[in-house]
Design a protein around this motif. Structure first.
Motif, PDB file in Angstrom:
ATOM      1  N   PHE A 104      -3.537 -45.397  57.472  1.00 54.17           N
ATOM      2  CA  PHE A 104      -4.017 -45.417  56.251  1.00 54.17           C
ATOM      3  C   PHE A 104      -5.324 -46.094  56.184  1.00 54.17           C
ATOM      4  CE2 PHE A 104       0.513 -45.116  55.692  1.00 54.17           C
ATOM      5  CZ  PHE A 104       0.560 -43.699  55.253  1.00 54.17           C
ATOM      6  N   ALA A 105      -6.330 -45.947  54.888  1.00 53.61           N
ATOM      7  CA  ALA A 105      -7.495 -46.550  54.596  1.00 53.61           C
ATOM      8  C   ALA A 105      -7.566 -46.608  53.365  1.00 53.61           C
ATOM      9  CB  ALA A 105      -8.437 -45.823  55.478  1.00 53.61           C
ATOM     10  N   VAL A 106      -8.363 -47.781  52.651  1.00 50.70           N
ATOM     11  CA  VAL A 106      -8.574 -47.977  51.660  1.00 50.70           C
ATOM     12  C   VAL A 106     -10.146 -48.322  51.241  1.00 50.70           C
ATOM     13  CG1 VAL A 106      -8.021 -49.343  49.451  1.00 50.70           C
ATOM     14  CG2 VAL A 106      -6.277 -48.631  50.962  1.00 50.70           C
ATOM     15  N   ILE A 107     -10.805 -47.711  50.424  1.00 45.78           N
ATOM     16  CA  ILE A 107     -12.035 -48.020  50.017  1.00 45.78           C
ATOM     17  C   ILE A 107     -12.038 -48.943  48.625  1.00 45.78           C
ATOM     18  CG2 ILE A 107     -14.560 -47.452  49.613  1.00 45.78           C
ATOM     19  CD1 ILE A 107     -13.774 -44.711  50.767  1.00 45.78           C
ATOM     20  N   ILE A 108     -12.732 -49.943  48.778  1.00 46.62           N
ATOM     21  CA  ILE A 108     -12.788 -51.066  47.704  1.00 46.62           C
ATOM     22  C   ILE A 108     -14.314 -51.121  47.236  1.00 46.62           C
ATOM     23  CG2 ILE A 108     -12.098 -53.115  46.611  1.00 46.62           C
ATOM     24  CD1 ILE A 108     -10.147 -53.200  48.905  1.00 46.62           C
ATOM     25  N   GLY A 109     -14.923 -50.465  46.195  1.00 46.02           N
ATOM     26  CA  GLY A 109     -16.156 -50.705  45.887  1.00 46.02           C
ATOM     27  C   GLY A 109     -16.409 -51.746  45.008  1.00 46.02           C
ATOM     28  N   GLY A 110     -17.816 -52.300  44.801  1.00 45.17           N
ATOM     29  CA  GLY A 110     -18.240 -53.328  43.850  1.00 45.17           C
ATOM     30  C   GLY A 110     -17.882 -54.674  44.263  1.00 45.17           C
ATOM     31  N   ILE A 111     -17.909 -54.906  45.639  1.00 45.99           N
ATOM     32  CA  ILE A 111     -17.413 -56.217  46.004  1.00 45.99           C
ATOM     33  C   ILE A 111     -18.217 -57.358  45.735  1.00 45.99           C
ATOM     34  CG2 ILE A 111     -16.656 -57.492  48.220  1.00 45.99           C
ATOM     35  CD1 ILE A 111     -14.343 -55.571  46.995  1.00 45.99           C
ATOM     36  N   CYS A 112     -17.878 -58.389  45.072  1.00 38.66           N
ATOM     37  CA  CYS A 112     -18.774 -59.614  44.829  1.00 38.66           C
ATOM     38  C   CYS A 112     -18.194 -60.796  45.501  1.00 38.66           C
ATOM     39  CB  CYS A 112     -18.514 -59.880  43.112  1.00 38.66           C
ATOM     40  SG  CYS A 112     -19.148 -58.516  42.234  1.00 38.66           S
ATOM     41  N   ASN A 113     -17.144 -60.771  45.997  1.00 35.38           N
ATOM     42  CA  ASN A 113     -16.625 -61.850  46.553  1.00 35.38           C
ATOM     43  C   ASN A 113     -15.519 -61.314  47.441  1.00 35.38           C
ATOM     44  OD1 ASN A 113     -14.980 -64.285  47.271  1.00 35.38           O
ATOM     45  ND2 ASN A 113     -15.924 -65.378  45.493  1.00 35.38           N
ATOM     46  N   ILE A 114     -15.509 -62.178  48.764  1.00 35.30           N
ATOM     47  CA  ILE A 114     -14.537 -61.679  49.879  1.00 35.30           C
ATOM     48  C   ILE A 114     -13.325 -61.730  49.589  1.00 35.30           C
ATOM     49  CG2 ILE A 114     -14.548 -63.604  51.188  1.00 35.30           C
ATOM     50  CD1 ILE A 114     -14.680 -62.140  53.722  1.00 35.30           C
ATOM     51  N   ASN A 115     -12.878 -62.979  48.426  1.00 29.81           N
ATOM     52  CA  ASN A 115     -11.578 -63.189  48.109  1.00 29.81           C
ATOM     53  C   ASN A 115     -10.996 -62.085  47.323  1.00 29.81           C
ATOM     54  OD1 ASN A 115     -11.639 -65.958  48.994  1.00 29.81           O
ATOM     55  ND2 ASN A 115     -12.605 -66.593  47.264  1.00 29.81           N
ATOM     56  N   GLN A 116     -11.765 -61.313  46.730  1.00 30.61           N
ATOM     57  CA  GLN A 116     -11.467 -59.849  46.118  1.00 30.61           C
ATOM     58  C   GLN A 116     -10.518 -59.097  47.320  1.00 30.61           C
ATOM     59  OE1 GLN A 116     -15.357 -59.134  44.098  1.00 30.61           O
ATOM     60  NE2 GLN A 116     -14.013 -57.928  43.117  1.00 30.61           N
ATOM     61  N   ILE A 117     -11.133 -59.076  48.543  1.00 33.20           N
ATOM     62  CA  ILE A 117     -10.430 -58.412  49.388  1.00 33.20           C
ATOM     63  C   ILE A 117      -9.199 -58.676  49.762  1.00 33.20           C
ATOM     64  CG2 ILE A 117     -10.672 -57.274  51.761  1.00 33.20           C
ATOM     65  CD1 ILE A 117     -13.827 -57.746  51.442  1.00 33.20           C
ATOM     66  N   GLY A 118      -9.117 -60.058  49.759  1.00 28.74           N
ATOM     67  CA  GLY A 118      -8.067 -60.831  50.287  1.00 28.74           C
ATOM     68  C   GLY A 118      -6.876 -60.778  49.102  1.00 28.74           C
ATOM     69  N   MET A 119      -7.256 -60.674  48.165  1.00 31.84           N
ATOM     70  CA  MET A 119      -5.990 -60.589  47.061  1.00 31.84           C
ATOM     71  C   MET A 119      -5.737 -59.052  47.093  1.00 31.84           C
ATOM     72  SD  MET A 119      -8.165 -62.474  43.754  1.00 31.84           S
ATOM     73  CE  MET A 119      -6.813 -61.905  42.831  1.00 31.84           C
ATOM     74  N   ILE A 120      -5.907 -58.218  47.005  1.00 29.08           N
ATOM     75  CA  ILE A 120      -5.683 -56.849  47.183  1.00 29.08           C
ATOM     76  C   ILE A 120      -4.735 -56.597  48.414  1.00 29.08           C
ATOM     77  CG2 ILE A 120      -6.300 -54.158  47.579  1.00 29.08           C
ATOM     78  CD1 ILE A 120      -8.908 -55.072  45.798  1.00 29.08           C
ATOM     79  N   ALA A 121      -5.415 -57.144  49.720  1.00 32.97           N
ATOM     80  CA  ALA A 121      -4.694 -57.001  51.007  1.00 32.97           C
ATOM     81  C   ALA A 121      -3.228 -57.755  51.042  1.00 32.97           C
ATOM     82  CB  ALA A 121      -5.583 -57.442  52.018  1.00 32.97           C
ATOM     83  N   ASN A 122      -3.361 -58.711  50.441  1.00 34.60           N
ATOM     84  CA  ASN A 122      -2.129 -59.585  50.221  1.00 34.60           C
ATOM     85  C   ASN A 122      -1.019 -59.097  49.357  1.00 34.60           C
ATOM     86  OD1 ASN A 122      -2.566 -61.795  52.138  1.00 34.60           O
ATOM     87  ND2 ASN A 122      -4.174 -62.843  50.623  1.00 34.60           N
ATOM     88  N   ARG A 123      -1.587 -58.398  48.282  1.00 34.27           N
ATOM     89  CA  ARG A 123      -0.585 -57.765  47.501  1.00 34.27           C
ATOM     90  C   ARG A 123       0.031 -56.429  48.159  1.00 34.27           C
ATOM     91  NH1 ARG A 123      -4.494 -58.005  43.099  1.00 34.27           N
ATOM     92  NH2 ARG A 123      -5.217 -55.752  43.219  1.00 34.27           N
ATOM     93  N   ILE A 124      -0.820 -55.876  48.792  1.00 35.14           N
ATOM     94  CA  ILE A 124      -0.428 -54.728  49.901  1.00 35.14           C
ATOM     95  C   ILE A 124       0.816 -55.272  50.825  1.00 35.14           C
ATOM     96  CG2 ILE A 124      -0.683 -53.108  51.612  1.00 35.14           C
ATOM     97  CD1 ILE A 124      -3.448 -52.620  50.043  1.00 35.14           C
ATOM     98  N   LEU A 125       0.391 -56.291  51.503  1.00 34.87           N
ATOM     99  CA  LEU A 125       1.315 -56.862  52.587  1.00 34.87           C
ATOM    100  C   LEU A 125       2.797 -57.314  51.943  1.00 34.87           C
ATOM    101  CD1 LEU A 125      -1.170 -59.330  54.386  1.00 34.87           C
ATOM    102  CD2 LEU A 125      -0.224 -57.271  55.440  1.00 34.87           C
TER     103      LEU A 125
END
Length: 567
Positions: free
Chosen positions: A225-246
């Motif tokens: 699978f793949a997910v696009i996350i737009g409007g990223i201001c801080n890399i922590n945003q990615i980590g938060m979403i990824a950890n929720r998925i995990l």
């Protein structure tokens, strides 16, 4: 029929309305407006079957209204007849190409021609609408994954291109997550594809609940699978979403009363930091995802340039394994195993080696890759057939009851074809199964799989001897001795005392040796490199010895020379 007339000329409107009313064959509900703006307001309030639209008006031309309506979903839901004081054929063609169903010069309008135009335009529009609906349905099928309803790879890549283009203008970052379910193949193989499909559907629901509505989500194929996350201001945003998925995916699945555990490995790459083109960004996310799998699965890894080198090296090794298998260019070396009582060779261990090429890889590098890409099965079969044929030659030439140890991968143990291949091959080689020792590492027992116990028991019942390789000092190792049909234990060289007078290590090796002897296991000490280690093994009554002190791994012809000396 509900008809809207959009024309700024009062005389023309009255003339057209009179012709429509005078048609006794059909009743019409007629609405009149004088400009495009009023026309849009009218169609927002009322449904019309046909719009009679003047091509040329003062504020905004009718052709502009036509174009805007046809840009709407479902063609704007209304048939349109363009009318104009001009009789120029190029104007008529322009209107038809823009989406009108008919064109009438005002000078040619009669009651009969207008009535026919209304009927034909309505029918043409209905046919066009059906064709458009079919196109949309086919387009949806071409862009969507049928099982999950998500975008497929093609559509996802198109969306990613648009997302990157939009963020180039706004100078925002775009994150791409590549996700792959861990050990999903085992679910399909053991429980069936129906169960696997249900796990995929449930996984999509869980991941969707972790995402915002504006984030692109796609199934690229299989369990990827793949997910696009737009409007990223801080890399922590990615980590938060990824950890929720995990966290969500790692929760146990329940299907028909069966509890199924599954996790997901995630790789992340960011535009424009890691790549500026969509296909490169996807590649970087994939590389990071493989890094997650190599690091123990169920994790997120952020792309680093170093991973590119590691990934390229991995691909090179994988391709080279395929090439070497096709050309039968791998080599087998054999390391002798000596009987501690007679000091003579009692057997050999077959060890795979990379071909003698300019670029070479160690077994520690290429065996894990062969396991992950399922090349370990043909590689293992080549090792078995080559080694057994060599054992047969030695037994015939030297009349020595030599044993052969073959390392069996945990992946091979999961295949029911292993037993069949072993039995077929020993029969062809005219070798007894009791002369073959199958070496298994503790990693094969990690999940305490009933299938592994069954296949090892079946192998043992067919005369093969089972050796537990790299035996350590943990509780799990001792419990495995009780649970599995193990005949031989090979002491891990890492726990053997070196020439450092380490009392704790001495006591460990002494305790393990006494326990194993009391349980009637044959014991092999591997990695013997010094006379002190050799002396200790003799003191403890170790049955068999293997290590550089006696002999290094060597080609078959050098083993033959050693056997000649022992005749």
């Amino acid at each position: 029929m509900y008809i809207l007339i959009v024309d700024d000329d009062l005389v023309d409107r009255k003339l057209i309305k009179k012709m429509l009313i005078s048609d006794g064959a059909q009743l019409h509900d007629i609405t009149e407006v004088t400009c495009v703006l009023d026309g849009f307001q009218a169609i927002e309030k009322t449904y019309f079957d046909v719009i009679l639209l003047d091509y040329n008006m003062p504020k905004e031309d009718g052709i502009e209204m036509l174009i805007e309506m046809r840009a709407k979903p479902k063609l704007g839901n209304t048939a349109i007849i363009m009318i104009s004081s001009s009789e120029n054929s190029s104007v008529a063609i322009e209107c038809i190409e823009a989406g009108a169903q008919d064109f009438l010069p005002k000078g040619d309008i009669t009651r009969s021609s207008l009535n026919k135009a209304l009927i034909y335009a309505k029918k043409r529009f209905e046919a066009e609408q059906r064709m458009h609906d079919s196109y949309l349905a086919v387009k949806h099928m071409a862009e969507r994954d049928q099982l999950t309803g998500l975008s497929n790879r093609y559509h996802f890549e198109e969306v990613l291109k648009v997302m990157i283009a939009n963020n180039k203008r706004t100078k925002n970052c775009v994150a791409l997550l590549a996700l792959d379910l861990d050990n999903f193949k085992n679910i399909n193989d053991t429980l069936g594809h129906n169960v696997g499909d249900e796990i995929l559907v449930q996984t999509v629901t869980r991941i969707n609940n972790c995402l915002r509505r504006d984030e692109g989500f796609a199934r690229l194929g299989g369990d990827e699978f793949a997910v696009i996350i737009g409007g990223i201001c801080n890399i922590n945003q990615i980590g938060m979403i990824a950890n929720r998925i995990l966290a969500k995916v790692s929760e146990p699945f329940v299907y028909n009363g069966i509890t199924i555990n599954c996790s997901v490995s995630i790789g992340s790459a960011v535009y424009p930091n890691d790549a500026i083109e969509s296909h490169e960004l996807l590649k970087c996310a994939d590389i990071a995802m493989y890094r997650s799998k190599q690091s123990g699965k169920g994790k997120i890894s952020f792309y680093k340039a170093q991973y590119q080198y590691e990934f390229s090296r991995r691909v090179d090794i994988q391709n080279s394994i395929k090439h070497n298998l096709e050309n039968k260019s791998f080599r087998l070396f054999y390391q002798p195993v000596f009987c501690s009582k007679t000091q003579r060779i009692s057997g050999v261990e077959a060890l795979i080696r990379w071909p003698d090429t300019e670029i070479s890889y160690t077994p520690d590098e290429f065996i894990p890759i062969a396991e992950e890409c399922r090349l370990i099965e043909p590689l293992g079969e080549w090792i078995i057939s080559t080694a057994l044929q060599q054992l047969s030659d030695w037994q015939q030439n030297f009349q020595i009851p030599l044993t052969l140890s073959i390392n069996i991968s945990p992946v091979q143990l999961q295949k029911s074809t292993l037993l069949t291949y072993l039995l077929t091959t020993i029969e062809k080689s005219n070798v007894k199964s009791s002369n073959v020792i199958l070496e298994i590492t503790e990693t094969a027992f990690m999940e305490d799989s009933k299938e592994v116990i069954d296949i090892l028991t079946t192998l043992s019942n067919n005369g093969f001897r089972i050796a537990l390789d790299d035996f350590g000092m943990g509780y799990s190792s001792i419990s495995h001795l009780m649970s599995y049909p193990i005949d031989i234990v090979k002491l891990d060289k890492s726990i053997q005392p070196l020439d450092d007078n380490n009392d704790k290590r001495l006591k460990i090796i002494e305790g393990l040796s006494l326990m194993l002897k009391a349980l009637d296991f044959s014991v092999v000490a591997e990695g013997i490199e010094t006379p002190t280690q050799h002396a200790l093994c003799n003191t403890l009554g170790i049955d068999y010895l293997q290590g550089f002190l006696f002999a290094r791994p060597m080609p078959a012809h050098e083993i033959s020379q050693l056997l000649k000396k022992e005749k």
